[in-house]
Design an enzyme around this catalytic site. Structure first.
Site, PDB file in Angstrom:
ATOM      1  N   LYS A 125      -2.341  56.387   4.421  1.00 26.89           N
ATOM      2  CA  LYS A 125      -1.834  55.091   3.946  1.00 26.89           C
ATOM      3  C   LYS A 125      -0.642  55.246   3.010  1.00 26.89           C
ATOM      4  O   LYS A 125       0.334  54.497   3.090  1.00 26.89           O
ATOM      5  CB  LYS A 125      -2.964  54.338   3.229  1.00 26.89           C
ATOM      6  CG  LYS A 125      -2.532  53.019   2.628  1.00 26.89           C
ATOM      7  CD  LYS A 125      -3.694  52.168   2.178  1.00 26.89           C
ATOM      8  CE  LYS A 125      -4.056  52.433   0.738  1.00 26.89           C
ATOM      9  NZ  LYS A 125      -5.130  51.541   0.259  1.00 26.89           N
TER      10      LYS A 125
ATOM     11  N   LYS B 105      30.537  58.660  18.443  1.00 22.30           N
ATOM     12  CA  LYS B 105      29.497  59.607  18.042  1.00 22.30           C
ATOM     13  C   LYS B 105      30.149  60.853  17.488  1.00 22.30           C
ATOM     14  O   LYS B 105      31.105  61.341  18.090  1.00 22.30           O
ATOM     15  CB  LYS B 105      28.629  59.952  19.249  1.00 22.30           C
ATOM     16  CG  LYS B 105      27.438  60.803  18.904  1.00 22.30           C
ATOM     17  CD  LYS B 105      27.081  61.808  19.982  1.00 22.30           C
ATOM     18  CE  LYS B 105      28.045  62.969  20.002  1.00 22.30           C
ATOM     19  NZ  LYS B 105      27.639  64.053  20.895  1.00 22.30           N
TER      20      LYS B 105
ATOM     21  N   ARG C   4      -8.669  50.866   6.319  1.00 22.29           N
ATOM     22  CA  ARG C   4      -8.324  49.511   6.740  1.00 22.29           C
ATOM     23  C   ARG C   4      -6.921  49.414   7.346  1.00 22.29           C
ATOM     24  O   ARG C   4      -6.568  48.423   7.948  1.00 22.29           O
ATOM     25  CB  ARG C   4      -8.465  48.551   5.533  1.00 22.29           C
ATOM     26  CG  ARG C   4      -9.911  48.323   5.132  1.00 22.29           C
ATOM     27  CD  ARG C   4     -10.026  47.666   3.756  1.00 22.29           C
ATOM     28  NE  ARG C   4      -9.976  48.646   2.669  1.00 22.29           N
ATOM     29  CZ  ARG C   4     -10.082  48.347   1.374  1.00 22.29           C
ATOM     30  NH1 ARG C   4     -10.213  47.083   0.997  1.00 22.29           N
ATOM     31  NH2 ARG C   4     -10.047  49.284   0.454  1.00 22.29           N
TER      32      ARG C   4
HETATM   33  C1  UD1 Z   1     -10.322  49.473  -6.446  1.00 27.11           C
HETATM   34  C2  UD1 Z   1     -11.297  49.164  -7.609  1.00 27.11           C
HETATM   35  C3  UD1 Z   1     -11.407  47.645  -7.793  1.00 27.11           C
HETATM   36  C4  UD1 Z   1     -10.037  47.069  -8.021  1.00 27.11           C
HETATM   37  C5  UD1 Z   1      -9.097  47.462  -6.903  1.00 27.11           C
HETATM   38  C6  UD1 Z   1      -7.699  47.010  -7.247  1.00 27.11           C
HETATM   39  C7  UD1 Z   1     -12.994  50.925  -7.724  1.00 27.11           C
HETATM   40  C8  UD1 Z   1     -14.359  51.326  -7.369  1.00 27.11           C
HETATM   41  N1  UD1 Z   1     -12.600  49.730  -7.305  1.00 27.11           N
HETATM   42  O1  UD1 Z   1     -10.892  48.949  -5.255  1.00 27.11           O
HETATM   43  O2  UD1 Z   1     -12.238  47.375  -8.888  1.00 27.11           O
HETATM   44  O3  UD1 Z   1     -10.134  45.652  -8.105  1.00 27.11           O
HETATM   45  O4  UD1 Z   1      -9.056  48.891  -6.726  1.00 27.11           O
HETATM   46  O5  UD1 Z   1      -6.847  47.213  -6.155  1.00 27.11           O
HETATM   47  O6  UD1 Z   1     -12.301  51.660  -8.390  1.00 27.11           O
HETATM   48  N2  UD1 Z   1      -8.866  56.732  -3.922  1.00 27.11           N
HETATM   49  C9  UD1 Z   1      -8.912  58.101  -3.971  1.00 27.11           C
HETATM   50  N3  UD1 Z   1     -10.070  58.736  -3.653  1.00 27.11           N
HETATM   51  C10 UD1 Z   1     -11.193  58.057  -3.297  1.00 27.11           C
HETATM   52  C11 UD1 Z   1     -11.130  56.661  -3.235  1.00 27.11           C
HETATM   53  C12 UD1 Z   1      -9.962  56.025  -3.559  1.00 27.11           C
HETATM   54  O7  UD1 Z   1      -7.929  58.745  -4.290  1.00 27.11           O
HETATM   55  O8  UD1 Z   1     -12.207  58.714  -3.040  1.00 27.11           O
HETATM   56  C13 UD1 Z   1      -7.606  56.049  -4.249  1.00 27.11           C
HETATM   57  C14 UD1 Z   1      -7.029  55.261  -3.111  1.00 27.11           C
HETATM   58  O9  UD1 Z   1      -6.114  56.045  -2.380  1.00 27.11           O
HETATM   59  C15 UD1 Z   1      -6.347  54.089  -3.818  1.00 27.11           C
HETATM   60  C16 UD1 Z   1      -7.143  53.907  -5.089  1.00 27.11           C
HETATM   61  O10 UD1 Z   1      -7.871  55.101  -5.276  1.00 27.11           O
HETATM   62  O11 UD1 Z   1      -5.020  54.382  -4.176  1.00 27.11           O
HETATM   63  C17 UD1 Z   1      -8.074  52.730  -4.984  1.00 27.11           C
HETATM   64  O12 UD1 Z   1      -8.952  52.935  -3.904  1.00 27.11           O
HETATM   65  P1  UD1 Z   1      -9.335  51.788  -2.885  1.00 27.11           P
HETATM   66  O13 UD1 Z   1     -10.293  52.328  -1.904  1.00 27.11           O
HETATM   67  O14 UD1 Z   1      -8.123  51.125  -2.381  1.00 27.11           O
HETATM   68  O15 UD1 Z   1     -10.133  50.833  -3.882  1.00 27.11           O
HETATM   69  P2  UD1 Z   1     -10.297  49.281  -3.779  1.00 27.11           P
HETATM   70  O16 UD1 Z   1     -11.343  48.959  -2.809  1.00 27.11           O
HETATM   71  O17 UD1 Z   1      -8.977  48.652  -3.605  1.00 27.11           O
HETATM   72 CA    CA Z   2      -6.853  49.330  -3.074  1.00 28.52          CA
END
Ligand code: UD1
Ligand code: CA
Length: 458
Positions: free
Chosen positions: A23, A348, A16
């Site tokens: 990110k 400089k 996103r």
């Molecule tokens: C996630 C939570 C959601 C919560 C929200 C809060 C899940 C399924 N959902 O959603 O319930 O309300 O955070 O902000 O957990 N990441 C990885 N590997 C992956 C996917 C994600 O390392 O395969 C990391 C991302 O870099 C990030 C974090 O996990 O730091 C959360 O992932 P993100 O995709 O942002 O989850 P949200 O959709 O925000």
């Molecule tokens: Ca998130």
């Protein structure tokens, strides 16, 4: 005390953000996003494991040597990410922190960890009550106890109305976490392994599921896109200013002052509006940072005055020096105590001695200028011969007349004088006067003779 391992989830693709850069490396008030959870993790954990994406150079650098990084090759969700960290974790408590939630406060995590330990819970999740829960996982409770978290895209219309959300911050009992994670299946709208599902698995198994709710829901704001990055930065920026003001710094207009998290400022320094102070900048006490100034990576001692619109990059300025208005220190300048650098002066890679004055419109590059030197308006060090940069050395107490060009490499001796308008190409010995200009011609009565001639011609 029980051992505590922190896992930082930082392998998400961050789609996103629509960026070529991961990110987690986007900057928030002067630090990469992921530096915030790292700092938090270090204050609580005996060990820190960070889950990173396959292209990791920048991430590993930010992490530092005390952090174990594990690569998540296929990004199959938050649960999958935690699984990758298993081998790096210890027994005891596991604190999970998302990499993209930089506003979390130390006190909040303290409360979460201590609640978890006191309750002897299998999992304690951090929740938040928010006005607009869109996009977050909703916390489902039965008779007050958390039973499940359901993601936005898997939620029913009724569930979407729940304003309590999961923050992605958890404390787990290590053993319970690993056994529950093994049961997680990717049976959701995204086909991912959700860490959130561990909550339901543990709840169904009759394990103790606890929740702590953040007092200030802004702490739970995540950065998923650039709009959120800006919104979160605005809050973080205000916190930085509050911290500085609490420490005795006057910020005349917090709304128009941009100071990065990496900056320190001493008490009784006044920061005027429309200023940007960034990078590893240290500013002493009783300084003035004038309106419109931009200071990056610089060290200012006490009582330095930057008049408005001064630009400093990687500079060192000693006590009581005054700069500007409208001066530009390009990288590598060292300004001595009490020196005065004035309007439209560009410098400089130059070292300027104590009490030296370079007041107006001038360029000083690759120069070493002694103490109490006076550099007149319009003086230029001609430091570039078209191929190389050449040095200029000016001794203590020298006087450089206005509009002089000092063609480098050149040395002006101590106490020497340069006559105005000179183009100096040869070294000047100490105490000498060097002058390079055509002799002045004066023709008495010339104007009257010219007028008379014109009348005659007409
Ligand atoms: C996630 C939570 C959601 C919560 C929200 C809060 C899940 C399924 N959902 O959603 O319930 O309300 O955070 O902000 O957990 N990441 C990885 N590997 C992956 C996917 C994600 O390392 O395969 C990391 C991302 O870099 C990030 C974090 O996990 O730091 C959360 O992932 P993100 O995709 O942002 O989850 P949200 O959709 O925000
Ligand atoms: Ca998130």
């Amino acid at each position: 005390m029980d051992a505590l391992t922190a896992i930082i989830l930082a392998a998400g693709e961050g789609k996103r953000m629509r960026s070529r850069q991961p990110k987690m490396l986007h900057r928030l008030c002067g630090r990469p996003l992921v530096a915030y959870p790292l700092r938090l993790a270090r204050t609580f954990a005996d060990r820190v494991v960070m889950v990173v994406p396959p292209s990791t150079e920048g991430m590993v650098q930010v992490a530092g040597d005390d952090v174990t990084t594990v690569i998540q090759r296929d990004r199959l969700g938050t649960g999958h990410a935690v699984m990758q960290a298993k081998d790096g974790c210890g027994q005891g408590t596991i604190l999970v922190l998302p990499g993209d939630m930089p506003l979390l406060a130390v006190e909040t995590i303290e409360r979460l960890v201590s609640h978890h330990k006191t309750a002897g819970a299998a999992v304690t999740l951090l929740t938040a009550i928010v006005d607009n829960p869109f996009g977050y996982g909703r916390v489902l409770r039965q008779r007050g106890r958390v039973t499940r978290i359901v993601e936005e895209r898997d939620a029913t219309d009724d569930q979407k109305k729940i304003s309590e959300i999961g923050t992605s911050v958890y404390c787990f009992d290590a053993q319970r976490l690993w056994s529950a994670l093994a049961e997680v299946r990717p049976d959701n709208d995204q086909g991912e392994y959700y860490l959130t599902d561990v909550v339901a698995i543990l709840s169904r198994a009759g394990a103790r599921v606890e929740a702590v709710t953040v007092a200030d829901s802004s702490e739970a704001l995540g950065v998923n896109d650039r709009k959120q990055l800006a919104a979160v930065a605005a809050i973080q920026r205000r916190r930085i200013l509050d911290r500085l003001m609490e420490g005795g710094v006057t910020i005349v207009d917090p709304a128009s002052t941009y100071i990065e998290d990496t900056v320190t400022i001493g008490p009784d320094t006044v920061v005027a509006p429309q200023t940007v102070i960034e990078g590893a900048t240290e500013i002493g006490s009783e300084c003035v940072i004038g309106a419109g100034s931009h200071v990056s990576g610089s060290r200012l001692a006490d009582r330095v005055v930057l008049k408005p619109y001064s630009i400093l990059e990687d500079a060192v300025v000693e006590e009581g020096a005054s700069l500007g208005p409208f001066c530009h220190l390009r990288p590598g300048c060292h300004i001595g105590a009490g020196a005065e650098i004035g309007n439209f002066a560009e410098l400089k890679k130059s070292r300027i001695g104590r009490k030296t004055k370079i007041h107006h419109v001038s360029y000083t590059g690759d120069a070493t200028v002694g103490e109490r030197v006076n550099v007149g308006a319009g003086t230029i060090t001609c430091n570039y011969d078209g191929q190389r940069k050449q040095p200029t050395v000016i001794g203590d107490d020298a006087f450089v007349g206005t509009n002089s060009s000092l063609v480098a490499p050149i040395t002006i001796g101590e106490g020497a004088y340069i006559g105005s308008g000179s183009v100096i190409t040869k070294d000047v010995p100490p105490g000498a006067l060097a002058l390079e200009r055509g002799p002045q011609t004066v023709k008495e009565g010339w104007a009257a003779r010219r007028k008379a001639q014109k009348r005659k011609d007409d």
